[in-house]
Design an enzyme around this catalytic site. Structure first.
Site, PDB file in Angstrom:
ATOM      1  N   TRP A 189       0.828  -1.223   0.000  1.00 49.37           N
ATOM      2  CA  TRP A 189       0.000   0.000   0.000  1.00 49.37           C
ATOM      3  C   TRP A 189       0.854   1.261   0.000  1.00 49.37           C
ATOM      4  CZ3 TRP A 189      -5.114   1.803   0.535  1.00 49.37           C
ATOM      5  CH2 TRP A 189      -5.257   3.073   1.103  1.00 49.37           C
ATOM      6  N   GLN A 200       4.024   7.199   2.489  1.00 47.65           N
ATOM      7  CA  GLN A 200       3.367   6.339   3.460  1.00 47.65           C
ATOM      8  C   GLN A 200       3.188   4.960   2.829  1.00 47.65           C
ATOM      9  OE1 GLN A 200       1.674   7.531   6.912  1.00 47.65           O
ATOM     10  NE2 GLN A 200       3.783   8.063   6.415  1.00 47.65           N
ATOM     11  N   TRP A 248      -9.038   8.607   0.170  1.00 47.65           N
ATOM     12  CA  TRP A 248      -9.531   7.689   1.196  1.00 47.65           C
ATOM     13  C   TRP A 248     -10.926   7.198   0.803  1.00 47.65           C
ATOM     14  CZ3 TRP A 248      -6.073   5.713   4.157  1.00 47.65           C
ATOM     15  CH2 TRP A 248      -4.952   6.458   4.527  1.00 47.65           C
ATOM     16  N   ARG A 306      -0.381  16.185  13.849  1.00 49.95           N
ATOM     17  CA  ARG A 306       0.507  15.393  12.977  1.00 49.95           C
ATOM     18  C   ARG A 306       0.941  16.110  11.705  1.00 49.95           C
ATOM     19  NH1 ARG A 306      -4.479  12.674  12.945  1.00 49.95           N
ATOM     20  NH2 ARG A 306      -5.672  12.917  11.026  1.00 49.95           N
ATOM     21  N   ASP A 307       1.793  15.397  10.961  1.00 50.29           N
ATOM     22  CA  ASP A 307       2.259  15.745   9.617  1.00 50.29           C
ATOM     23  C   ASP A 307       3.165  16.974   9.629  1.00 50.29           C
ATOM     24  OD1 ASP A 307       0.536  13.658   9.075  1.00 50.29           O
ATOM     25  OD2 ASP A 307      -1.081  14.919   8.317  1.00 50.29           O
ATOM     26  N   GLU A 349      -5.103  18.074   7.631  1.00 48.10           N
ATOM     27  CA  GLU A 349      -3.980  17.153   7.509  1.00 48.10           C
ATOM     28  C   GLU A 349      -2.923  17.751   6.566  1.00 48.10           C
ATOM     29  OE1 GLU A 349      -5.538  12.777   8.382  1.00 48.10           O
ATOM     30  OE2 GLU A 349      -6.057  13.395   6.357  1.00 48.10           O
ATOM     31  N   SER A 397       2.938  10.764   8.313  1.00 48.41           N
ATOM     32  CA  SER A 397       3.493  11.692   7.329  1.00 48.41           C
ATOM     33  C   SER A 397       4.412  12.737   7.936  1.00 48.41           C
ATOM     34  CB  SER A 397       2.366  12.387   6.572  1.00 48.41           C
ATOM     35  OG  SER A 397       1.820  11.475   5.661  1.00 48.41           O
ATOM     36  N   ASP A 419       0.180   9.046   1.347  1.00 48.90           N
ATOM     37  CA  ASP A 419       0.771  10.374   1.132  1.00 48.90           C
ATOM     38  C   ASP A 419       2.237  10.399   0.676  1.00 48.90           C
ATOM     39  OD1 ASP A 419      -1.489  10.588   2.686  1.00 48.90           O
ATOM     40  OD2 ASP A 419      -0.523  11.638   4.330  1.00 48.90           O
TER      41      ASP A 419
HETATM   42  C1  FRU Z   1      -3.298  11.822   5.271  1.00 46.51           C
HETATM   43  C2  FRU Z   1      -2.966  11.056   6.524  1.00 46.51           C
HETATM   44  C3  FRU Z   1      -2.030  11.854   7.409  1.00 46.51           C
HETATM   45  C4  FRU Z   1      -1.341  10.788   8.219  1.00 46.51           C
HETATM   46  C5  FRU Z   1      -1.207   9.677   7.215  1.00 46.51           C
HETATM   47  C6  FRU Z   1      -1.313   8.305   7.807  1.00 46.51           C
HETATM   48  O1  FRU Z   1      -3.721  11.027   4.208  1.00 46.51           O
HETATM   49  O2  FRU Z   1      -4.154  10.700   7.205  1.00 46.51           O
HETATM   50  O3  FRU Z   1      -2.676  12.836   8.201  1.00 46.51           O
HETATM   51  O4  FRU Z   1      -0.110  11.198   8.709  1.00 46.51           O
HETATM   52  O5  FRU Z   1      -2.241   9.858   6.260  1.00 46.51           O
HETATM   53  O6  FRU Z   1      -1.019   7.317   6.873  1.00 46.51           O
END
Ligand code: FRU
Length: 492
Positions: free
Chosen positions: A36, A55, A301, A163-164, A218, A99, A39
């Site tokens: 899989w 990711q 998603w 995050r991120d 995000e 991410s 991001d």
């Molecule tokens: C965005 C996200 C980020 C997170 C990552 C997890 O698509 O949800 O916020 O870090 O994917 O895989």
């Protein structure tokens, strides 16, 4: 111990490769060798090469504990897959390396990412999560050493989604942007550091409201373009309005001003950056020649992902060059991508009177450049049908709808699983639409009017659905002469 985790993930990929079926496999887009991808992460130019991380779940074509996949390129066209860069499993990133971004200090490449921990035992968000910001580094750009968490807690006890991290340099210091959620409101948080290890909280640069701005932002990115500041982000929870916000989640930007104390004052509303079905979590890098390049996850998603049955899933968009036209952030395909062009031929259709015409161009890997003349065209709609089959009823339509005055991408019959229509406006005064379309085995990216708009979507036609027709419905459609190139199968 850590090396063993990476080796194990590598073996999982190696073991899956012979089982992979390549019907939908992309020829010149980055996708994981197996497993899989979501991001793009850690986009960076290091020692003369572009590095793209992503990711990655190496153990199945489903989202799972996140690793960082890795590839590099000297020319943005040819990519070399590299060993997995980050594996989760330490106390601070036990359930995922989420991410993040990358920076270079002297001869060292640093990765800054979110360590994700499920507090329950089941990977269930209801039982709580913990997110911290982590650092890793490499001297060769291939093997990374993790340094643990550098921001161990969110600035507010009620913030759990945190995050991120996007790190960049400004006035000799490191700045970090983070997406967060306080209650039901989204926030952009800023930190600052001298050394990447110690971070001071600067404050909340911008807060949104649930009703108008979604509940979470995000993958933030903050950068300067043509002297203006851009906040690029991926809001969750926006409701559809008119033709906007039709995907599960959005990806877009606001222009504004970031002041020294860390406040972001927006000068525009939120605008989506791409208008296709599959474009999310975009991130940028500053190329050595000053261009701002962008990649996004070329999926969404909860979208159907038929290649999961083929042991791989997910792709990145083509790299794009960003520029501003007034208040509009626009994207052109990176200029290097012309290197993909193989044999070319003129695309001459002329005028069609309420009819359809099969073209002598066929293919799954194509770049098409042509125009739709609006002056003199009377058709209710006219354009191209791509990836057509003779007997399966498959086709992907790109056309001008005169009644709605919109340029439409229709994937109602684009093969396995996918559906839906997306469109962008055509201004009342406009007399012509210029189109540049990139087709890969399971994707279409349409650039309208030199990047004024783009529409990026996955399609899953049968490998034999290779035909192209031009059509005009209820009246005359005039096509401006163009060009078509077969593109290289780089088997990325
Ligand atoms: C965005 C996200 C980020 C997170 C990552 C997890 O698509 O949800 O916020 O870090 O994917 O895989």
């Amino acid at each position: 111990m850590y090396t063993a985790l990476l080796d194990e993930a590598h073996h999982a990929i190696e073991k899956t490769l012979p089982e992979r079926s390549d019907d939908y496999r992309l020829a010149y887009h980055l996708a994981p060798p197996a497993g899989w991808m979501n991001d793009p992460n850690g986009l960076v130019h290091f020692r003369g090469e572009y590095h793209v991380f992503y990711q990655h779940h190496p153990y199945s074509p489903q989202w799972g504990p996140m690793y960082w996949g890795h590839a590099k390129s000297t020319d943005l066209v040819h990519w070399e897959h590299l060993p997995i860069a980050l594996a989760p499993g330490d106390p601070y990133d036990r359930d995922g390396c989420f991410s993040g971004s990358a920076v270079v200090v002297e001869d060292t490449l640093y990765l800054i990412y979110t360590g994700h921990i499920w507090l329950g035992d089941s990977g269930n968000e209801e039982q709580g999560i913990r997110q911290v910001q982590c650092l890793a580094s490499s001297n060769d750009g291939i093997n990374f050493t993790k340094h643990g968490a550098v921001i161990e807690a969110a600035p507010h006890p009620d913030i759990v989604h945190f995050r991120d991290p996007k790190v960049w340099q400004r006035d000799g210091q490191w700045w970090m942007a983070l997406g967060a959620r306080l209650g039901d409101d989204p926030q952009l948080l800023l930190y600052r550091s001298q050394d990447l290890y110690h971070w001071d909280y600067l404050g909340c640069a911008l807060t949104g409201q649930r009703e108008t701005d979604g509940y979470m932002w995000e993958c933030p990115d903050v950068f300067t373009l043509q002297g203006r500041e851009v906040f690029l982000y991926s809001p969750q929870g926006l409701e559809p309005i008119g033709y906007e916000h039709w995907n599960r989640f959005q990806n877009g930007y606001r222009l504004g001003r970031l002041d020294e104390t860390g406040g972001f004052t927006p000068a525009t509303d939120f605008h989506e950056i791409d208008h296709g079905h599959d474009f999310y979590a975009a991130q940028t890098l500053l190329a050595p020649d000053g261009r701002r390049l962008l990649w996004a996850w070329l999926d969404m998603w909860n979208s159907p992902m038929p290649s999961q049955a083929h042991q791989w899933c997910g792709a990145l968009s083509l790299p794009r060059e960003l520029f501003l036209e007034g208040d509009q952030l626009r994207m052109r395909p990176a200029r290097e991508l012309t290197a993909l062009r193989q044999s070319g031929q003129a695309l001459t259709i002329g005028s069609l009177e309420a009819q359809s015409q099969v073209l002598d161009i066929r293919g799954a890997l194509l770049e098409l450049e042509f125009g739709l003349e609006l002056t003199g065209s009377t058709a209710e709609r006219f354009g191209l049908a791509l990836r057509c089959s003779e007997d399966r009823g498959e086709q992907t339509l790109v056309y001008f709808d005169a009644m709605a005055r919109r340029l439409v991408l229709d994937r109602q019959h684009s093969g396995a699983g996918v559906e839906g229509i997306r469109s962008v406006p055509v201004a009342p005064a406009q007399t012509r639409i210029a189109l540049r379309i990139f087709l890969d085995r399971s994707s279409i990216e349409i650039f309208v009017d030199d990047g004024a708009y783009s529409l990026s979507s996955r399609i899953y036609p049968h490998p034999d659905s290779l035909g192209i027709s031009a059509f005009a419905v209820n009246g005359r459609g005039i096509f401006k002469e163009g060009y078509a190139w077969q593109l290289a199968d780089l088997k990325l």
